[in-house]
Design an enzyme around this catalytic site. Structure first.
Site: not given
Lengths: 231, 82
Positions: A86, A203, A205
């Protein structure tokens, strides 16, 4: 093995990435403040998401010109894996480590939602755990994710299989409707020509534990760790 | 000598300018027909320099290194003695 997670003023996904690496995967990872000028002790670097320097000037522009970027370029030149997520992607593009630029979303709004992505190449240290063409689910959260490159650069990215992931529908088809930000050719992530520096608007994660609704993202970190173990 | 530079950063033609497009639409709601509305950012920079040429060159370097992103932006510099 030790992975650095870079913190700038305004990074805010740093602890999420640390949690996935340390708590979920059991990998040795360390937060590194941007004033650090030597990353030699690390085997890979992750630049997490956030709003470094308040997105002043342009998203990622200020962070891309901080001294730690010289150390990150050194790591990249040594062939070690570098992942920008990002704001991390925006920083890598602004620093010149990746091609293109991330402009304001076509509809100029912050979009935070799940996206389907198609894995375009498994020949990267970050996507080796997928199958080519696999459809995965990872969320986005950004306002400047509209990937732009001139046509020569775009051709080169396609010819060299440097597009890592594209926004698609759940059946894997590209369309304007599922392009959340107006990115050229639905590009969601690219890799450099040397294939060790990746930029991702989604993302991973946030898709690394079943409780979050998807574990597709963790495969990117597993791929990276696997690459480090074998190099 | 103190110089005053005004740097204007614009999106290259062909780049999406959603803010400009939205403003154009709002103008239409108010009854104004326009051909095009584009956004730009302006930065003012004051600097000491021995000559206008050197000052302009310095500001141009600043634009290339950080203030503009040459992939998506054009920029213009207007310079005068402060």
């Amino acid at each position: 093995m030790k992975i650095a997670i870079v913190q700038f003023g305004g990074s805010n996904c740093d602890l999420d990435v640390l949690h996935v690496l340390k708590d979920v995967m059991g990998i040795d990872a360390e937060l590194v403040w941007y004033k650090e000028n030597n990353l030699d002790r690390f085997d890979g670097v992750i630049i997490p998401g956030g709003f470094s320097y308040g997105d002043y000037l342009r998203a990622g522009a200020i962070a891309a010109r901080t001294p730690i970027m010289d150390s990150i370029k050194k790591i990249a030149n040594e062939g070690k894996p570098v992942m920008g997520i990002c704001n991390g992607f925006q920083i890598l593009a602004e620093s010149g480590l990746l091609d293109g630029a991330l402009a304001t979303n076509r509809y100029p709004k912050f979009r935070c939602e799940w996206t389907h992505l198609r894995v375009e190449t498994t020949n990267t240290p970050f996507t080796s755990k997928f199958k080519k063409g696999e459809i995965i689910q990872i969320p986005i959260a950004h306002m400047e994710g509209n990937f732009y490159a001139d046509s020569i650069t775009l051709d080169k990215l396609n010819e060299n299989e440097q597009v890592a992931v594209r926004y698609v529908d759940k059946n894997g088809h590209l369309s304007n409707d599922v392009n959340p930000n107006g990115s050229q050719e639905n590009i969601a992530g690219i890799i450099n020509a040397e294939r060790n520096v990746i930029g991702l608007m989604p993302h991973p994660e946030r898709a690394s534990e079943s409780i979050l609704g998807s574990e597709d993202g963790i495969k990117m970190f597993h791929s990276m760790v696997d690459y480090i173990s074998h190099n | 000598m103190l110089y005053h530079a005004e740097v204007t950063i614009e999106l290259k033609s062909g780049m999406l300018d959603p803010e400009g497009t939205t403003i154009k639409r709002a103008l239409e709601h108010l009854g104004y027909q326009t051909k095009k509305v584009s956004t730009a950012k302006k930065y003012t920079i004051q600097l000491d320099s021995n000559s206008a040429d050197i000052a302009r060159q310095k500001v141009d370097e600043m634009c290339q290194k950080i203030i503009a992103n040459p992939i998506i932006h054009n920029y213009t510099i207007e310079l005068r003695e402060a």
